[in-house]
Design an enzyme around this catalytic site. Structure first.
Site, PDB file in Angstrom:
ATOM      1  N   SER A 144       0.838  -1.199   0.000  1.00  0.00           N
ATOM      2  CA  SER A 144       0.000   0.000   0.000  1.00  0.00           C
ATOM      3  C   SER A 144       0.876   1.253   0.000  1.00  0.00           C
ATOM      4  CB  SER A 144      -0.955  -0.053   1.194  1.00  0.00           C
ATOM      5  OG  SER A 144      -1.974   0.907   1.075  1.00  0.00           O
ATOM      6  N   GLU A 239      -9.590  -3.468  -6.675  1.00  0.00           N
ATOM      7  CA  GLU A 239      -9.009  -2.300  -6.012  1.00  0.00           C
ATOM      8  C   GLU A 239      -9.224  -1.015  -6.805  1.00  0.00           C
ATOM      9  OE1 GLU A 239      -5.203  -2.566  -4.155  1.00  0.00           O
ATOM     10  OE2 GLU A 239      -4.918  -4.620  -4.871  1.00  0.00           O
ATOM     11  N   HIS A 269      -7.490  -5.105  -1.723  1.00  0.00           N
ATOM     12  CA  HIS A 269      -6.245  -4.405  -1.429  1.00  0.00           C
ATOM     13  C   HIS A 269      -5.380  -5.219  -0.461  1.00  0.00           C
ATOM     14  CE1 HIS A 269      -3.812  -0.777  -1.119  1.00  0.00           C
ATOM     15  NE2 HIS A 269      -3.886  -0.813   0.201  1.00  0.00           N
TER      16      HIS A 269
END
Length: 297
Positions: A144, A239, A269
Site C-alpha cells: 500500500s 481495487e 487491497h
C-alpha cells in the site's frame, strides 16, 4: 481459484469499513486490531532495533539465514500502521526466502506530513549501505503506502547518488496521489475498503497542502524510471488503486525497466496479508519470494 474464500474475505472487510470518518486515533487502533488477526508464520524471530535513527524490527528465520536483506515498509495511508501491523507480510517473505528483513517504523502524518516518511526511508537505506550491506543484496518491499515508499526511495537514492537496490516488490502500492486512474471510479463499490472520499481525507493529512503532481508523491504519473531495478507489482482487480500499478508498469516498460505486473482476479487491497486464509495470497507470496531470490546476489 478459491471463490468462497474470496467472498468471505470481501464480506469481512465490508463489515469492518467505518460508516463515517474516523479520528486519527480511531484509524490507528482499528487498523492495528484488524491486522492483529492476520496469521504470522512460525519459524521466524523478531528483534527490536534502530535503523537510520528510526525504530525498526529485524525479522529473521530461526534457521541460518540466506545472504541478503529485505527492507520493508508497512502500509497505512501514511497515517497509521507499524512494523507490527505488517508482520504477516514481512514474516511470510522471510519464511519463504530465508532472507532477513528489517521493517521500518517511519514517521506518520498528520504529525509528520510529506516528506517525513520518505526522508526516513532514504535514511534507512543509506544506513544499510553504510553498514556494509551491498546494494545488490538489498530488496525494497512494501504494501500500500509502503509500496509507494519503496518506489520513491529508489528515486531519492538515485538523486543522492546512491546505488540502486537489487529489486523492488510492491503489494497493492499507492503510486498516484492525483488519483487519476480510471479504476478510482470503475472499481467504486467493488473495492470493499476504499473510496475516492476516503483517500481525500487521508491524503489531506499526508500532503498538508503540498502538490500531488510530483514524482515522489505520484510516481506512476511523473517519475523518470531510467535505471530502476527490476520491479514486481502485485495488485487485485477489486481495487480502486488497480491503475496505480497498471500505469506504473507501463511507465517502467517505456523506460526499459524489467517489470512484472501480477494481477489477481477478485481480490482486495493487500490480499497477500490473508496468507493461510486465501489461496491466492499464499500463491502471490510464493511468486514474490521467487522474484526476490532470483535477483538478490
Amino acid at each position: 481459484m478459491s471463490r468462497e474464500q474470496r467472498k468471505a474475505v470481501d464480506a469481512m472487510l465490508r463489515r469492518r469499513r467505518p460508516s463515517k470518518p474516523q479520528t486519527v486515533e480511531e484509524m490507528r487502533a482499528n487498523f492495528a486490531a484488524m491486522m492483529a488477526m492476520m496469521a504470522v508464520p512460525a519459524g521466524v524471530r523478531t528483534t527490536q532495533m534502530t535503523l537510520g535513527n528510526r525504530p525498526s524490527v529485524l525479522v529473521e528465520p530461526e534457521q541460518t539465514a540466506h545472504p541478503g536483506m529485505i527492507l520493508y515498509f508497512h502500509g497505512g495511508s501514511f497515517i497509521f500502521g507499524s512494523p507490527e501491523t505488517a508482520m504477516s507480510l514481512t514474516a511470510n517473505l522471510v519464511s519463504r526466502t530465508g532472507i532477513r528483513a528489517i521493517s521500518l517504523d517511519y514517521r506518520l502524518a498528520p504529525e509528520h506530513p510529506f516528506p517525513a516518511a520518505l526522508d526516513d526511508s532514504l535514511a534507512a537505506y543509506r544506513a544499510l549501505l553504510d553498514s556494509g550491506v551491498e546494494a545488490t543484496s538489498i530488496a525494497l518491499a512494501g504494501d500500500s503506502a509502503g509500496g509507494g515508499i519503496a518506489v520513491s526511495t529508489c528515486l531519492m537514492a538515485r538523486t543522492a547518488g546512491l546505488p540502486m537496490p537489487a529489486v523492488v516488490v510492491a503489494f497493492s502500492p499507492g503510486l498516484d496521489k492525483t488519483h487519476s486512474g480510471a479504476s478510482m471510479d470503475s472499481k467504486a463499490g467493488i473495492d470493499p475498503l476504499f473510496t475516492r472520499e476516503s483517500f481525500d481525507y487521508t491524503d489531506a493529512m499526508y500532503l498538508a497542502g503540498q502538490n500531488p503532481n510530483q514524482e515522489l508523491v505520484s510516481p506512476a504519473r511523473f517519475a523518470d524510471l531510467t535505471g530502476f531495478p527490476p520491479l514486481l507489482l502485485q495488485v487485485g482487480t477489486n481495487e480502486v488503486l488497480l491503475d496505480d500499478s497498471t500505469q506504473m508498469a507501463e511507465r517502467a516498460r517505456a523506460a526499459g525497466v524489467d517489470v512484472i505486473l501480477d494481477v489477481t482476479a477478485d481480490v482486495p487491497h493487500v490480499f497477500q496479508a490473508f496468507a493461510g486464509v486465501l489461496e491466492e495470497a499464499d500463491q502471490a507470496l510464493d511468486r514474490a519470494a521467487l522474484f526476490i531470490t532470483q535477483h538478490l546476489r
